[in-house]
Enzyme design. Structure first.
Site, PDB file in Angstrom:
ATOM      1  N   TYR A  68      17.859 -12.417  12.727  1.00 20.98           N
ATOM      2  CA  TYR A  68      16.517 -12.400  13.308  1.00 20.98           C
ATOM      3  C   TYR A  68      16.135 -10.954  13.598  1.00 20.98           C
ATOM      4  O   TYR A  68      16.590 -10.349  14.560  1.00 20.98           O
ATOM      5  CB  TYR A  68      16.440 -13.251  14.580  1.00 20.98           C
ATOM      6  CG  TYR A  68      16.751 -14.725  14.387  1.00 20.98           C
ATOM      7  CD1 TYR A  68      16.721 -15.318  13.122  1.00 20.98           C
ATOM      8  CD2 TYR A  68      17.060 -15.538  15.471  1.00 20.98           C
ATOM      9  CE1 TYR A  68      16.999 -16.666  12.954  1.00 20.98           C
ATOM     10  CE2 TYR A  68      17.341 -16.889  15.312  1.00 20.98           C
ATOM     11  CZ  TYR A  68      17.313 -17.450  14.052  1.00 20.98           C
ATOM     12  OH  TYR A  68      17.594 -18.778  13.886  1.00 20.98           O
ATOM     13  N   PHE A 213      13.076 -26.243  15.218  1.00 22.63           N
ATOM     14  CA  PHE A 213      11.698 -26.625  14.923  1.00 22.63           C
ATOM     15  C   PHE A 213      11.377 -27.946  15.611  1.00 22.63           C
ATOM     16  O   PHE A 213      11.016 -28.934  14.973  1.00 22.63           O
ATOM     17  CB  PHE A 213      11.491 -26.708  13.409  1.00 22.63           C
ATOM     18  CG  PHE A 213      10.045 -26.546  13.024  1.00 22.63           C
ATOM     19  CD1 PHE A 213       9.240 -25.601  13.641  1.00 22.63           C
ATOM     20  CD2 PHE A 213       9.468 -27.353  12.061  1.00 22.63           C
ATOM     21  CE1 PHE A 213       7.903 -25.466  13.304  1.00 22.63           C
ATOM     22  CE2 PHE A 213       8.133 -27.224  11.705  1.00 22.63           C
ATOM     23  CZ  PHE A 213       7.350 -26.282  12.343  1.00 22.63           C
ATOM     24  N   PRO A 214      11.517 -27.975  16.951  1.00 24.63           N
ATOM     25  CA  PRO A 214      11.431 -29.263  17.655  1.00 24.63           C
ATOM     26  C   PRO A 214      10.031 -29.855  17.777  1.00 24.63           C
ATOM     27  O   PRO A 214       9.871 -30.956  18.259  1.00 24.63           O
ATOM     28  CB  PRO A 214      11.985 -28.939  19.053  1.00 24.63           C
ATOM     29  CG  PRO A 214      11.820 -27.466  19.220  1.00 24.63           C
ATOM     30  CD  PRO A 214      11.898 -26.868  17.846  1.00 24.63           C
ATOM     31  N   LEU A 215       9.005 -29.127  17.303  1.00 24.98           N
ATOM     32  CA  LEU A 215       7.646 -29.659  17.398  1.00 24.98           C
ATOM     33  C   LEU A 215       7.276 -30.357  16.087  1.00 24.98           C
ATOM     34  O   LEU A 215       7.257 -29.737  15.039  1.00 24.98           O
ATOM     35  CB  LEU A 215       6.691 -28.489  17.662  1.00 24.98           C
ATOM     36  CG  LEU A 215       5.250 -28.828  17.952  1.00 24.98           C
ATOM     37  CD1 LEU A 215       5.148 -29.728  19.169  1.00 24.98           C
ATOM     38  CD2 LEU A 215       4.469 -27.544  18.185  1.00 24.98           C
ATOM     39  N   GLY A 216       6.998 -31.668  16.154  1.00 27.50           N
ATOM     40  CA  GLY A 216       6.689 -32.432  14.947  1.00 27.50           C
ATOM     41  C   GLY A 216       5.389 -31.980  14.304  1.00 27.50           C
ATOM     42  O   GLY A 216       4.447 -31.615  14.985  1.00 27.50           O
TER      43      GLY A 216
HETATM   44  N1  LIG Z   1      19.444 -22.815  12.440  1.00 24.30           N
HETATM   45  C1  LIG Z   1      18.378 -22.520  11.751  1.00 24.30           C
HETATM   46  O1  LIG Z   1      18.394 -22.461  10.522  1.00 24.30           O
HETATM   47  C2  LIG Z   1      17.115 -22.249  12.496  1.00 24.30           C
HETATM   48  C3  LIG Z   1      15.885 -22.189  11.796  1.00 24.30           C
HETATM   49  C4  LIG Z   1      14.708 -21.944  12.524  1.00 24.30           C
HETATM   50  C5  LIG Z   1      14.792 -21.780  13.893  1.00 24.30           C
HETATM   51  N2  LIG Z   1      16.002 -21.824  14.547  1.00 24.30           N
HETATM   52  C6  LIG Z   1      16.112 -21.663  16.007  1.00 24.30           C
HETATM   53  O2  LIG Z   1      15.317 -22.665  16.598  1.00 24.30           O
HETATM   54  C7  LIG Z   1      14.406 -22.073  17.531  1.00 24.30           C
HETATM   55  C8  LIG Z   1      13.133 -22.907  17.562  1.00 24.30           C
HETATM   56  O3  LIG Z   1      12.577 -23.019  16.260  1.00 24.30           O
HETATM   57  P1  LIG Z   1      11.120 -22.494  15.858  1.00 24.30           P
HETATM   58  O4  LIG Z   1      10.784 -21.283  16.679  1.00 24.30           O
HETATM   59  O5  LIG Z   1      11.073 -22.417  14.396  1.00 24.30           O
HETATM   60  O6  LIG Z   1      10.209 -23.698  16.206  1.00 24.30           O
HETATM   61  P2  LIG Z   1       9.536 -24.296  17.518  1.00 24.30           P
HETATM   62  O7  LIG Z   1      10.265 -23.898  18.729  1.00 24.30           O
HETATM   63  O8  LIG Z   1       9.340 -25.738  17.229  1.00 24.30           O
HETATM   64  O9  LIG Z   1       8.089 -23.662  17.453  1.00 24.30           O
HETATM   65  C9  LIG Z   1       7.782 -22.392  17.801  1.00 24.30           C
HETATM   66  C10 LIG Z   1       6.270 -22.238  17.631  1.00 24.30           C
HETATM   67  O10 LIG Z   1       5.625 -23.079  18.556  1.00 24.30           O
HETATM   68  C11 LIG Z   1       4.776 -22.308  19.404  1.00 24.30           C
HETATM   69  N3  LIG Z   1       4.945 -22.843  20.778  1.00 24.30           N
HETATM   70  C12 LIG Z   1       6.064 -22.867  21.525  1.00 24.30           C
HETATM   71  N4  LIG Z   1       5.825 -23.423  22.725  1.00 24.30           N
HETATM   72  C13 LIG Z   1       4.508 -23.775  22.721  1.00 24.30           C
HETATM   73  C14 LIG Z   1       3.649 -24.385  23.681  1.00 24.30           C
HETATM   74  N5  LIG Z   1       4.092 -24.770  24.887  1.00 24.30           N
HETATM   75  N6  LIG Z   1       2.362 -24.595  23.330  1.00 24.30           N
HETATM   76  C15 LIG Z   1       1.887 -24.226  22.121  1.00 24.30           C
HETATM   77  N7  LIG Z   1       2.652 -23.641  21.179  1.00 24.30           N
HETATM   78  C16 LIG Z   1       3.956 -23.405  21.477  1.00 24.30           C
HETATM   79  C17 LIG Z   1       5.237 -20.882  19.281  1.00 24.30           C
HETATM   80  O11 LIG Z   1       4.145 -19.987  19.359  1.00 24.30           O
HETATM   81  P3  LIG Z   1       3.982 -18.971  20.607  1.00 24.30           P
HETATM   82  O12 LIG Z   1       4.928 -17.855  20.380  1.00 24.30           O
HETATM   83  O13 LIG Z   1       2.540 -18.576  20.500  1.00 24.30           O
HETATM   84  O14 LIG Z   1       4.264 -19.760  21.837  1.00 24.30           O
HETATM   85  C18 LIG Z   1       5.836 -20.845  17.893  1.00 24.30           C
HETATM   86  O15 LIG Z   1       4.830 -20.527  16.948  1.00 24.30           O
HETATM   87  C19 LIG Z   1      14.230 -20.645  17.017  1.00 24.30           C
HETATM   88  O16 LIG Z   1      13.809 -19.775  18.028  1.00 24.30           O
HETATM   89  C20 LIG Z   1      15.616 -20.318  16.518  1.00 24.30           C
HETATM   90  O17 LIG Z   1      16.420 -19.854  17.602  1.00 24.30           O
HETATM   91  C21 LIG Z   1      17.135 -22.063  13.851  1.00 24.30           C
END
Ligand SMILES: NC(=O)c1ccc[n+]([C@@H]2O[C@H](COP(=O)([O-])OP(=O)(O)OC[C@H]3O[C@@H](n4cnc5c(N)ncnc54)[C@H](OP(=O)(O)O)[C@@H]3O)[C@@H](O)[C@H]2O)c1
Length: 292
Positions: A68, A213-216
Site C-alpha cells: 500500500y 471491501f465490506p460495503l456491498g
Molecule cells: N486482502 C486484500 O486483497 C485486500 C484488498 C482490498 C482491501 N483490503 C483491506 O480491506 C480494507 C477495506 O477495503 P476497501 O478500503 O477496499 O473497502 P471499504 O472499506 O469497503 O470501502 C472504502 C470506501 O468506502 C468509503 N467509506 C468508508 N466509510 C464510509 C462511510 N461511513 N460513509 C461513506 N463512505 C465510506 C471510503 O471513502 P472515504 O475515504 O471518503 O471515507 C472508501 O472509498 C482496506 O483498507 C485494506 O486494508 C485488503
C-alpha cells in the site's frame, strides 16, 4: 441507534489463534495513500489524524500491507502511533507488489517474502509482527513454499501469528498442515457472498474472518440498504457493517476510510442492531444481485 459509547469495544472481541484478542471492529488503512493506492496521501496530517482517532475509539486491530503506497501505509502507521498502545495489533501482508498506480504483481517466492518481512519490521519499528498475512497465493510459486517461509520466519521470532488472504478452503487446509493459521481475509459483504463457505470453515475451525471491501455494491444492494438505513436513521455503510457483525462472531470487519467523520460512523455501527427480518432481507440480496 442505541446510546452505547462510541468505541470499537462495543462490537465485542475476537480471538486470533487463542494468543491475541482484539475488538471485533478493526480499521483497514489502505485508503490512507495517494490515488490508486500509490504514493503518499494528499493530506498527510489528515491521514495521521484518522489513525490516531481510530486508536482513541479503541480500534486495536489495523490492517495494512507493504504494497500500500508501496511502503507509505506502514510508514504512516508508525509515524502516527509508535510507540504502540498495549494490546494494539498490526496485521500486515506481503507477496503482492505495487509497481505503479492500480497495478499488482505477484511475488510470494521465499526470498521475496523474507525481504518483505524485514522491510515491514523496519517500517513498522517492530521486533516481531503480530499478524503476517500471505497477501495472495502466487500462481507461479509453490503455495507450500510460501507458507513454509512464513513458518520459518515465525520460528525465528519475526512473525508471531501467520494468516492468509485471498484463499480457498483448500489453501487453508494445506497451510494449516505447515503452520497454525489464525485468520483469513477475503472479499466479502452481505451482497457479495462468494466466500460464504470459507466463512463457515473459519467458524468451524476458530479462525477469524476478515472481510475486505465490506460495503456491498450494485443497484439492488443499494435499494435494500437505503431503505433499511432510512428506517434506522443511519447511513448505508453502517447497515452493511452491522450485517457483517451479526453474520458471525468470528467476523472482524476492517472498513477503510480517509475521513474522521466516516471512521466515527463506522465505529458507531458496532452498537447498531438489525432486526431478524432486516438481517434476512439483506442476506437474500446476493441472490437477487446474481439473478439480474
Ligand atoms: N486482502 C486484500 O486483497 C485486500 C484488498 C482490498 C482491501 N483490503 C483491506 O480491506 C480494507 C477495506 O477495503 P476497501 O478500503 O477496499 O473497502 P471499504 O472499506 O469497503 O470501502 C472504502 C470506501 O468506502 C468509503 N467509506 C468508508 N466509510 C464510509 C462511510 N461511513 N460513509 C461513506 N463512505 C465510506 C471510503 O471513502 P472515504 O475515504 O471518503 O471515507 C472508501 O472509498 C482496506 O483498507 C485494506 O486494508 C485488503
Amino acid at each position: 441507534m442505541s446510546n452505547e459509547k462510541l468505541s470499537a469495544s462495543v462490537a465485542g472481541k475476537v480471538s486470533l489463534g487463542g494468543e491475541l484478542s482484539v475488538n471485533r471492529l478493526g480499521f483497514g488503512a489502505m485508503r490512507l495513500t495517494g490515488e490508486g493506492i500509490w504514493g503518499p496521501p494528499k493530506d498527510r496530517k489528515r491521514a495521521l489524524n484518522v489513525l490516531r482517532r481510530a486508536v482513541e475509539l479503541e480500534v486495536n486491530f489495523i490492517d495494512t500491507a507493504d504494497s500500500y503506497g508501496p511502503y507509505v501505509n506502514e510508514e504512516l502507521i508508525a509515524e502516527a502511533l509508535f510507540p504502540y498502545p498495549s494490546g494494539f495489533v498490526i496485521a500486515t501482508k506481503g507477496g503482492w507488489n505495487r509497481p505503479g498506480p492500480n497495478q499488482w504483481t505477484h511475488d510470494a517466492t521465499p526470498s521475496h517474502l523474507r525481504k518483505a518481512v524485514e522491510g515491514s519490521l523496519k517500517r513498522l519499528r517492530l521486533d516481531c509482527i503480530d499478524v503476517y498475512q500471505l497477501h495472495i497465493p502466487d500462481p507461479v510459486v509453490s503455495f507450500n513454499a510460501s507458507v513454509e517461509t512464513l513458518a520459518e520466519l515465525r520460528n525465528e521470532g519475526k512473525i508471531r501469528l501467520v494468516a492468509l488472504s485471498n484463499v480457498t478452503q483448500e489453501h487453508i487446509e494445506r497451510a494449516r498442515k505447515i503452520v497454525p493459521i489464525v485468520s483469513v481475509q477475503n472479499r466479502y459483504s452481505f451482497a457479495d457472498r462468494e466466500w460464504d463457505y470459507v466463512v463457515r470453515y473459519c467458524q468451524q475451525n476458530g479462525f477469524a474472518f476478515i472481510p475486505w471491501f465490506p460495503l456491498g455494491a450494485g443497484k439492488v444492494a443499494g435499494e435494500v440498504l437505503d431503505r433499511i438505513a432510512g428506517a434506522h436513521g443511519v447511513n448505508p455503510t453502517q447497515i452493511a457493517l452491522a450485517w457483517l457483525l451479526r453474520r458471525s462472531s468470528i467476523m472482524l470487519p476492517i472498513p477503510g476510510t480517509s475521513s474522521i467523520e466516516h471512521l466515527e460512523q463506522n465505529v458507531s455501527a458496532a452498537s447498531l442492531r438489525l432486526t431478524g427480518e432486516e438481517f434476512e432481507e439483506l442476506s437474500e440480496v446476493s441472490e437477487l444481485v446474481g439473478s439480474r
